[in-house]
Design an enzyme around this catalytic site. Structure first.
Site, PDB file in Angstrom:
ATOM      1  N   LYS A  34       0.819  -1.212   0.000  1.00 30.37           N
ATOM      2  CA  LYS A  34       0.000   0.000   0.000  1.00 30.37           C
ATOM      3  C   LYS A  34       0.856   1.268   0.000  1.00 30.37           C
ATOM      4  O   LYS A  34       0.465   2.298   0.512  1.00 30.37           O
ATOM      5  CB  LYS A  34      -0.938  -0.023   1.194  1.00 30.37           C
ATOM      6  CG  LYS A  34      -1.827  -1.259   1.187  1.00 30.37           C
ATOM      7  CD  LYS A  34      -2.997  -1.147   2.089  1.00 30.37           C
ATOM      8  CE  LYS A  34      -3.888  -2.354   2.110  1.00 30.37           C
ATOM      9  NZ  LYS A  34      -4.019  -3.149   0.957  1.00 30.37           N
ATOM     10  N   CYS A  35       2.003   1.175  -0.602  1.00 28.03           N
ATOM     11  CA  CYS A  35       2.973   2.269  -0.653  1.00 28.03           C
ATOM     12  C   CYS A  35       2.940   2.902  -2.035  1.00 28.03           C
ATOM     13  O   CYS A  35       2.626   2.243  -3.022  1.00 28.03           O
ATOM     14  CB  CYS A  35       4.366   1.682  -0.369  1.00 28.03           C
ATOM     15  SG  CYS A  35       5.722   2.854  -0.509  1.00 28.03           S
ATOM     16  N   GLY A  36       3.276   4.168  -2.112  1.00 26.25           N
ATOM     17  CA  GLY A  36       3.362   4.840  -3.401  1.00 26.25           C
ATOM     18  C   GLY A  36       4.408   4.220  -4.317  1.00 26.25           C
ATOM     19  O   GLY A  36       4.329   4.359  -5.538  1.00 26.25           O
ATOM     20  N   TYR A  37       5.370   3.523  -3.746  1.00 25.28           N
ATOM     21  CA  TYR A  37       6.420   2.883  -4.540  1.00 25.28           C
ATOM     22  C   TYR A  37       6.056   1.454  -4.976  1.00 25.28           C
ATOM     23  O   TYR A  37       6.838   0.814  -5.676  1.00 25.28           O
ATOM     24  CB  TYR A  37       7.741   2.854  -3.765  1.00 25.28           C
ATOM     25  CG  TYR A  37       8.323   4.227  -3.540  1.00 25.28           C
ATOM     26  CD1 TYR A  37       8.844   4.961  -4.600  1.00 25.28           C
ATOM     27  CD2 TYR A  37       8.358   4.790  -2.270  1.00 25.28           C
ATOM     28  CE1 TYR A  37       9.381   6.228  -4.409  1.00 25.28           C
ATOM     29  CE2 TYR A  37       8.895   6.047  -2.064  1.00 25.28           C
ATOM     30  CZ  TYR A  37       9.402   6.758  -3.128  1.00 25.28           C
ATOM     31  OH  TYR A  37       9.923   8.009  -2.929  1.00 25.28           O
ATOM     32  N   THR A  38       4.886   0.973  -4.576  1.00 26.82           N
ATOM     33  CA  THR A  38       4.485  -0.402  -4.902  1.00 26.82           C
ATOM     34  C   THR A  38       4.514  -0.657  -6.405  1.00 26.82           C
ATOM     35  O   THR A  38       4.817  -1.769  -6.842  1.00 26.82           O
ATOM     36  CB  THR A  38       3.087  -0.707  -4.311  1.00 26.82           C
ATOM     37  OG1 THR A  38       3.155  -0.508  -2.892  1.00 26.82           O
ATOM     38  CG2 THR A  38       2.659  -2.128  -4.592  1.00 26.82           C
TER      39      THR A  38
END
Length: 170
Positions: A34-38
């Protein structure tokens, strides 16, 4: 101590030795769903598919230490990555990368490469202060075929930007 002396937990909770990766280039990273970098999973998988036959292995360690961005079980994370990003590299059991419960592998990686590439003023100040923590999800380490931790890349350093470093080590 060598990286090949470490044991890590697979999704089935069985321990496996990193010695099975001896002679390979390793891309080791901590992840969260659930990270922007996913979205980096797409590019990491592309690197894996492109270079796996030449000796690249990718080791994914989910971590929930950064704003609860990996709340699912390790098995749910693996299923999500396979379904959404088509990952074929191995996802291991969820771990901590910082603090008193930090996984020994990540303590070792942090100690060997305390500063992200490229070195910045803030990362050099952290090193002077003795701080070598993982700052966020998708911190990536590259290990050469001899087991040396050669590079550490921060989350914003994209997998595409890492390709030349991987080719250099292969």
């Amino acid at each position: 101590m060598s990286i090949y002396e470490f044991e890590v937990k697979r999704l089935n909770q069985q321990k496996t030795s990193l010695s099975k990766y001896e002679g390979k280039v390793l891309l080791i990273f901590n992840s969260a769903t659930k990270c922007g970098y996913t979205k980096q999973y797409d590019a990491i998988e592309a690197l894996y598919e492109k270079y796996n036959k030449q000796g690249l292995e990718v080791l994914d360690f989910p971590c929930n230490q950064f704003m609860n961005q990996a709340p699912e079980s390790s098995q749910e994370i693996d299923a999500f990555c396979k379904l959404k990003f088509g990952t074929k590299f191995e996802t291991f059991d969820k771990i901590d990368v910082n603090g008193k419960n930090a996984d020994p592998l990540f303590k070792y990686l942090r100690a060997k490469k305390a500063v992200d590439y490229p070195k910045t003023k803030s990362s050099l100040l952290d090193r002077i202060r003795g701080v070598n923590t993982i700052k966020w999800n998708f911190t990536k380490f590259l290990v050469d075929k001899q087991g040396n931790v050669v590079y550490r890349f921060g989350p914003s350093f994209t997998p595409e930007e890492m390709e030349s470093f991987i080719k250099e080590l292969l």
